[in-house]
Motif scaffolding. Sequence first.
Motif, PDB file in Angstrom:
ATOM      1  N   GLU A 192       0.835  -1.208   0.000  1.00  0.00           N
ATOM      2  CA  GLU A 192       0.000   0.000   0.000  1.00  0.00           C
ATOM      3  C   GLU A 192       0.871   1.261   0.000  1.00  0.00           C
ATOM      4  OE1 GLU A 192      -3.024   0.546  -0.602  1.00  0.00           O
ATOM      5  OE2 GLU A 192      -3.119   2.658  -0.038  1.00  0.00           O
ATOM      6  N   PHE A 193       1.990   1.223   0.735  1.00  0.00           N
ATOM      7  CA  PHE A 193       2.891   2.377   0.737  1.00  0.00           C
ATOM      8  C   PHE A 193       3.444   2.617  -0.661  1.00  0.00           C
ATOM      9  CE2 PHE A 193       7.173   4.191   0.973  1.00  0.00           C
ATOM     10  CZ  PHE A 193       6.877   5.390   1.591  1.00  0.00           C
ATOM     11  N   ARG A 194       3.788   1.520  -1.379  1.00  0.00           N
ATOM     12  CA  ARG A 194       4.321   1.650  -2.734  1.00  0.00           C
ATOM     13  C   ARG A 194       3.283   2.315  -3.644  1.00  0.00           C
ATOM     14  NH1 ARG A 194       6.039  -3.884  -4.177  1.00  0.00           N
ATOM     15  NH2 ARG A 194       7.369  -3.688  -2.351  1.00  0.00           N
ATOM     16  N   ARG A 195       2.000   1.890  -3.496  1.00  0.00           N
ATOM     17  CA  ARG A 195       0.932   2.520  -4.288  1.00  0.00           C
ATOM     18  C   ARG A 195       0.836   4.010  -3.982  1.00  0.00           C
ATOM     19  NH1 ARG A 195      -2.124  -2.347  -4.139  1.00  0.00           N
ATOM     20  NH2 ARG A 195      -2.942  -1.897  -2.078  1.00  0.00           N
ATOM     21  N   ARG A 196       0.879   4.348  -2.713  1.00  0.00           N
ATOM     22  CA  ARG A 196       0.758   5.761  -2.333  1.00  0.00           C
ATOM     23  C   ARG A 196       1.935   6.566  -2.852  1.00  0.00           C
ATOM     24  NH1 ARG A 196      -2.282   6.023   3.495  1.00  0.00           N
ATOM     25  NH2 ARG A 196      -3.782   4.405   2.994  1.00  0.00           N
ATOM     26  N   LYS A 197       3.117   5.956  -2.810  1.00  0.00           N
ATOM     27  CA  LYS A 197       4.301   6.674  -3.281  1.00  0.00           C
ATOM     28  C   LYS A 197       4.198   6.931  -4.783  1.00  0.00           C
ATOM     29  CE  LYS A 197       8.745   5.158  -3.206  1.00  0.00           C
ATOM     30  NZ  LYS A 197      10.054   4.837  -2.614  1.00  0.00           N
ATOM     31  N   SER A 198       3.720   5.934  -5.562  1.00  0.00           N
ATOM     32  CA  SER A 198       3.641   6.186  -7.004  1.00  0.00           C
ATOM     33  C   SER A 198       2.546   7.214  -7.301  1.00  0.00           C
ATOM     34  CB  SER A 198       3.442   4.890  -7.795  1.00  0.00           C
ATOM     35  OG  SER A 198       2.297   4.232  -7.385  1.00  0.00           O
ATOM     36  N   ARG A 199       1.428   7.193  -6.547  1.00  0.00           N
ATOM     37  CA  ARG A 199       0.420   8.249  -6.710  1.00  0.00           C
ATOM     38  C   ARG A 199       1.032   9.618  -6.444  1.00  0.00           C
ATOM     39  NH1 ARG A 199      -3.980   4.901  -4.366  1.00  0.00           N
ATOM     40  NH2 ARG A 199      -3.505   5.708  -2.314  1.00  0.00           N
ATOM     41  N   GLN A 200       1.880   9.669  -5.409  1.00  0.00           N
ATOM     42  CA  GLN A 200       2.524  10.934  -5.042  1.00  0.00           C
ATOM     43  C   GLN A 200       3.428  11.424  -6.180  1.00  0.00           C
ATOM     44  OE1 GLN A 200       1.378  11.991  -2.170  1.00  0.00           O
ATOM     45  NE2 GLN A 200       2.488  13.917  -2.150  1.00  0.00           N
ATOM     46  N   PHE A 201       4.170  10.501  -6.798  1.00  0.00           N
ATOM     47  CA  PHE A 201       5.045  10.893  -7.907  1.00  0.00           C
ATOM     48  C   PHE A 201       4.222  11.390  -9.095  1.00  0.00           C
ATOM     49  CE2 PHE A 201       8.590   8.327  -6.049  1.00  0.00           C
ATOM     50  CZ  PHE A 201       9.524   9.354  -6.042  1.00  0.00           C
ATOM     51  N   TYR A 202       3.132  10.672  -9.415  1.00  0.00           N
ATOM     52  CA  TYR A 202       2.280  11.115 -10.524  1.00  0.00           C
ATOM     53  C   TYR A 202       1.738  12.504 -10.244  1.00  0.00           C
ATOM     54  CZ  TYR A 202       2.205   6.535 -12.742  1.00  0.00           C
ATOM     55  OH  TYR A 202       2.558   5.375 -13.370  1.00  0.00           O
ATOM     56  N   ALA A 203       1.312  12.748  -8.996  1.00  0.00           N
ATOM     57  CA  ALA A 203       0.728  14.051  -8.647  1.00  0.00           C
ATOM     58  C   ALA A 203       1.771  15.155  -8.801  1.00  0.00           C
ATOM     59  CB  ALA A 203       0.182  14.020  -7.221  1.00  0.00           C
ATOM     60  N   VAL A 204       3.005  14.901  -8.333  1.00  0.00           N
ATOM     61  CA  VAL A 204       4.072  15.898  -8.464  1.00  0.00           C
ATOM     62  C   VAL A 204       4.313  16.204  -9.944  1.00  0.00           C
ATOM     63  CG1 VAL A 204       6.549  16.311  -8.169  1.00  0.00           C
ATOM     64  CG2 VAL A 204       5.226  15.362  -6.288  1.00  0.00           C
ATOM     65  N   GLY A 205       4.414  15.139 -10.753  1.00  0.00           N
ATOM     66  CA  GLY A 205       4.662  15.326 -12.182  1.00  0.00           C
ATOM     67  C   GLY A 205       3.558  16.111 -12.857  1.00  0.00           C
ATOM     68  N   MET A 206       2.304  15.765 -12.535  1.00  0.00           N
ATOM     69  CA  MET A 206       1.182  16.428 -13.171  1.00  0.00           C
ATOM     70  C   MET A 206       1.101  17.900 -12.762  1.00  0.00           C
ATOM     71  SD  MET A 206      -2.588  14.829 -13.533  1.00  0.00           S
ATOM     72  CE  MET A 206      -3.197  15.296 -11.934  1.00  0.00           C
ATOM     73  N   VAL A 207       1.305  18.178 -11.472  1.00  0.00           N
ATOM     74  CA  VAL A 207       1.234  19.566 -10.994  1.00  0.00           C
ATOM     75  C   VAL A 207       2.351  20.400 -11.628  1.00  0.00           C
ATOM     76  CG1 VAL A 207       1.579  21.039  -8.965  1.00  0.00           C
ATOM     77  CG2 VAL A 207      -0.008  19.108  -8.862  1.00  0.00           C
ATOM     78  N   LEU A 208       3.576  19.851 -11.659  1.00  0.00           N
ATOM     79  CA  LEU A 208       4.678  20.604 -12.274  1.00  0.00           C
ATOM     80  C   LEU A 208       4.373  20.873 -13.743  1.00  0.00           C
ATOM     81  CD1 LEU A 208       7.910  18.989 -10.763  1.00  0.00           C
ATOM     82  CD2 LEU A 208       6.899  21.224 -10.265  1.00  0.00           C
ATOM     83  N   PHE A 209       3.860  19.849 -14.448  1.00  0.00           N
ATOM     84  CA  PHE A 209       3.541  20.025 -15.856  1.00  0.00           C
ATOM     85  C   PHE A 209       2.501  21.130 -16.039  1.00  0.00           C
ATOM     86  CE2 PHE A 209       0.603  19.082 -19.329  1.00  0.00           C
ATOM     87  CZ  PHE A 209       1.465  19.186 -20.410  1.00  0.00           C
ATOM     88  N   LEU A 210       1.437  21.107 -15.231  1.00  0.00           N
ATOM     89  CA  LEU A 210       0.376  22.107 -15.369  1.00  0.00           C
ATOM     90  C   LEU A 210       0.871  23.507 -14.998  1.00  0.00           C
ATOM     91  CD1 LEU A 210      -2.687  20.091 -14.035  1.00  0.00           C
ATOM     92  CD2 LEU A 210      -2.296  20.870 -16.360  1.00  0.00           C
ATOM     93  N   LEU A 211       1.710  23.596 -13.954  1.00  0.00           N
ATOM     94  CA  LEU A 211       2.256  24.912 -13.579  1.00  0.00           C
ATOM     95  C   LEU A 211       3.030  25.509 -14.751  1.00  0.00           C
ATOM     96  CD1 LEU A 211       3.600  24.298  -9.930  1.00  0.00           C
ATOM     97  CD2 LEU A 211       1.630  25.678 -10.591  1.00  0.00           C
ATOM     98  N   VAL A 212       3.882  24.680 -15.371  1.00  0.00           N
ATOM     99  CA  VAL A 212       4.682  25.157 -16.507  1.00  0.00           C
ATOM    100  C   VAL A 212       3.778  25.453 -17.703  1.00  0.00           C
ATOM    101  CG1 VAL A 212       6.450  24.484 -18.183  1.00  0.00           C
ATOM    102  CG2 VAL A 212       6.793  24.021 -15.755  1.00  0.00           C
ATOM    103  N   ALA A 213       2.770  24.578 -17.927  1.00  0.00           N
ATOM    104  CA  ALA A 213       1.867  24.772 -19.068  1.00  0.00           C
ATOM    105  C   ALA A 213       1.109  26.097 -18.949  1.00  0.00           C
ATOM    106  CB  ALA A 213       0.882  23.607 -19.167  1.00  0.00           C
ATOM    107  N   ILE A 214       0.671  26.428 -17.743  1.00  0.00           N
ATOM    108  CA  ILE A 214      -0.077  27.685 -17.550  1.00  0.00           C
ATOM    109  C   ILE A 214       0.846  28.884 -17.778  1.00  0.00           C
ATOM    110  CG2 ILE A 214      -1.248  29.112 -15.823  1.00  0.00           C
ATOM    111  CD1 ILE A 214      -2.301  26.441 -14.631  1.00  0.00           C
ATOM    112  N   LEU A 215       2.074  28.820 -17.248  1.00  0.00           N
ATOM    113  CA  LEU A 215       3.032  29.908 -17.467  1.00  0.00           C
ATOM    114  C   LEU A 215       3.351  30.045 -18.957  1.00  0.00           C
ATOM    115  CD1 LEU A 215       5.572  29.569 -14.522  1.00  0.00           C
ATOM    116  CD2 LEU A 215       3.807  31.317 -14.868  1.00  0.00           C
ATOM    117  N   TRP A 216       3.508  28.906 -19.617  1.00  0.00           N
ATOM    118  CA  TRP A 216       3.812  28.917 -21.049  1.00  0.00           C
ATOM    119  C   TRP A 216       2.666  29.560 -21.810  1.00  0.00           C
ATOM    120  CZ3 TRP A 216       1.609  27.000 -25.471  1.00  0.00           C
ATOM    121  CH2 TRP A 216       2.414  27.020 -26.615  1.00  0.00           C
TER     122      TRP A 216
END
Length: 98
Positions: free
Chosen positions: A12-36
């Motif tokens: 379960e921790f592994r699942r949560r960690k990969s969700r956390q990585f996906y969330a970080v990636g998606m948020v960073l992508f959207l932050l950059v996309a909005i600035l772009w």
Amino acid sequence: MQEKRDESIIREFRRRKSRQFYAVGMVLFLLVAILWKHSHPGLLLGELSKPVVLFLEAALVGAFFAFSASNWRCPACNHYLGPNIAQEYCRKCRSRLQ
Ligand SMILES: [Zn+2]
């Protein structure tokens, strides 16, 4: 202190960690996309005004923290895990996490 080891907690921790990585990636992508988008008005959709950009960025960061607060917890005792993504044990209940 006794080490507790439970495979379902580790899974379960592994699942949560990969969700956390996906969330970080998606948020960073959207932050950059909005600035772009802000610096390339005219492409797609309309123009984003500065207050709208600031609002969207703040909302994204807020949503990320809200997501982390509910996702980034020990699967065994629900204690918030803090900023260290590599920790091996829950600091509260000493369950092995990975
Ligand atoms: Zn715990």
